[in-house]
Design a protein around this motif. Structure first.
Motif, PDB file in Angstrom:
ATOM      1  N   PHE A  87       0.847  -1.191   0.000  1.00 13.54           N
ATOM      2  CA  PHE A  87       0.000   0.000   0.000  1.00 13.54           C
ATOM      3  C   PHE A  87       0.887   1.246   0.000  1.00 13.54           C
ATOM      4  CE2 PHE A  87      -2.887  -2.992   2.385  1.00 13.54           C
ATOM      5  CZ  PHE A  87      -3.773  -3.165   1.339  1.00 13.54           C
ATOM      6  N   PRO A  88       0.641   2.200  -0.882  1.00 14.02           N
ATOM      7  CA  PRO A  88       1.529   3.357  -0.995  1.00 14.02           C
ATOM      8  C   PRO A  88       1.580   4.225   0.251  1.00 14.02           C
ATOM      9  CG  PRO A  88      -0.455   3.661  -2.331  1.00 14.02           C
ATOM     10  CD  PRO A  88      -0.459   2.233  -1.874  1.00 14.02           C
ATOM     11  N   HIS A  89       0.516   4.181   1.086  1.00 13.79           N
ATOM     12  CA  HIS A  89       0.450   5.041   2.270  1.00 13.79           C
ATOM     13  C   HIS A  89       0.913   4.316   3.538  1.00 13.79           C
ATOM     14  CE1 HIS A  89      -3.291   2.828   1.905  1.00 13.79           C
ATOM     15  NE2 HIS A  89      -3.527   3.019   3.195  1.00 13.79           N
ATOM     16  N   TYR A  90       1.419   3.082   3.392  1.00  9.67           N
ATOM     17  CA  TYR A  90       1.961   2.335   4.527  1.00  9.67           C
ATOM     18  C   TYR A  90       3.482   2.411   4.506  1.00  9.67           C
ATOM     19  CZ  TYR A  90      -2.283  -0.172   6.091  1.00  9.67           C
ATOM     20  OH  TYR A  90      -3.504  -0.507   6.604  1.00  9.67           O
ATOM     21  N   THR A  91       4.072   2.691   5.643  1.00  8.55           N
ATOM     22  CA  THR A  91       5.529   2.583   5.736  1.00  8.55           C
ATOM     23  C   THR A  91       5.922   1.110   5.708  1.00  8.55           C
ATOM     24  OG1 THR A  91       5.550   2.452   8.150  1.00  8.55           O
ATOM     25  CG2 THR A  91       5.643   4.670   7.159  1.00  8.55           C
ATOM     26  N   ASP A  94       4.720  -0.452   8.868  1.00  6.91           N
ATOM     27  CA  ASP A  94       3.275  -0.681   8.834  1.00  6.91           C
ATOM     28  C   ASP A  94       2.931  -1.905   7.985  1.00  6.91           C
ATOM     29  OD1 ASP A  94       2.767   1.590  10.364  1.00  6.91           O
ATOM     30  OD2 ASP A  94       2.545   2.883   8.605  1.00  6.91           O
ATOM     31  N   ASN A 129      10.747   3.469   8.219  1.00  6.19           N
ATOM     32  CA  ASN A 129       9.815   4.592   8.117  1.00  6.19           C
ATOM     33  C   ASN A 129       9.678   5.126   6.694  1.00  6.19           C
ATOM     34  OD1 ASN A 129       9.122   4.698  10.911  1.00  6.19           O
ATOM     35  ND2 ASN A 129      11.107   5.661  11.328  1.00  6.19           N
ATOM     36  N   TYR A 131       8.388   4.877   2.634  1.00 10.15           N
ATOM     37  CA  TYR A 131       7.202   4.444   1.904  1.00 10.15           C
ATOM     38  C   TYR A 131       7.625   3.713   0.631  1.00 10.15           C
ATOM     39  CZ  TYR A 131       4.540   7.385   5.094  1.00 10.15           C
ATOM     40  OH  TYR A 131       3.983   7.928   6.216  1.00 10.15           O
TER      41      TYR A 131
END
Length: 244
Positions: A87-91, A94, A129, A131
């Motif tokens: 997912f592009p918005h998950y580090t 994450d 941290n 992306y």
């Protein structure tokens, strides 16, 4: 570990998978090989119920996959796709923690497992941290595998996992990842159309055509004793790849 019996999938008038049966032993790597549209990805996705079969039986570790909800089943089965499927918005942190959080792992356990996987996959902790857009293709693929292995699943499914990588990176990443003891001890079903990749990685190959398995067996068997002209032609001029 995996048993598939008389598996069929129809999409309206089109039969994508037609009466497929196979087994995968614990710790084995089975490669589903074939041209685009032969049914290999559909077969893979029916194992974790991303696609529901029209008919047939699938069991994982002795349990019928239909006896449990799809989301619960998929938490127990690792899944890796091209470019890691991140997912592009998950580090990175994450992404690796996704399934452990769903299973209510505590924070310390998640952190310990994340660092363990980062070390095993040769990913510096400085990336935790970052992306996906800040990672190289090889790094994204390693993170995707880390996410799939996070909760030590007995089975990992891979759909063209190295397809987005350039040939040089592809060769080195796949050798590096399949050299991991953790992956060697896991039952893997991998989809590819790349003959060299199949010959290098598979314990057994299931060569598919038009929704059916044409021949299944160890790479040497398919190369030296092809069951049909299609098998011979598909693997033509590839035997040297076994030791590449």
């Amino acid at each position: 570990m995996i048993e598939v019996r008389q598996l069929t999938k129809r999409f309206e008038s089109h039969t994508a998978v037609n009466d497929v049966s196979l087994t995968v032993a614990p710790g084995e790597t089975l490669v589903l090989l074939g041209t685009s549209g032969c049914g290999k990805t559909t077969t893979l996705k029916m194992i974790n119920r991303l696609i529901e079969p029209t008919s047939g039986l699938i069991s994982v570790d002795g349990i019928d996959v239909r006896q449990q909800p799809g989301p619960e089943l998929r938490r127990r089965i690792g899944y890796v796709i091209q470019d890691g499927g991140l997912f592009p918005h998950y580090t990175v942190a994450d992404a690796i923690a996704t399934v452990p959080k769903l299973l209510d792992w505590d924070t310390i356990r998640i952190q310990d497992r994340t660092r363990e996987l980062m070390e095993k996959l040769q990913l510096p902790v400085s990336l935790l941290n970052r992306y996906p857009a800040e990672l190289s293709g090889g790094q994204r693929q390693r993170v995707g595998l880390a996410r799939a292995l996070a909760v030590n699943p007995p089975v990992v499914l891979m759909d063209e996992p190295f397809g987005a990588l350039d040939p040089f990176t592809r060769k080195h990443v796949r050798r590096e990842l399949f050299g991991l003891n953790e992956l060697r001890e896991t039952t893997v079903v991998l989809v590819t159309h790349d003959v060299s990749e199949a010959l290098e990685l598979a314990d057994r190959i299931a060569l598919m055509d038009k929704g059916q398995i044409v021949q299944i067996g160890p790479p040497d068997e398919l190369l030296n004793n092809p069951a049909t002209d299609f098998v011979r032609d598909f693997l033509d001029d590839k035997p040297h790849r076994l030791n590449d």
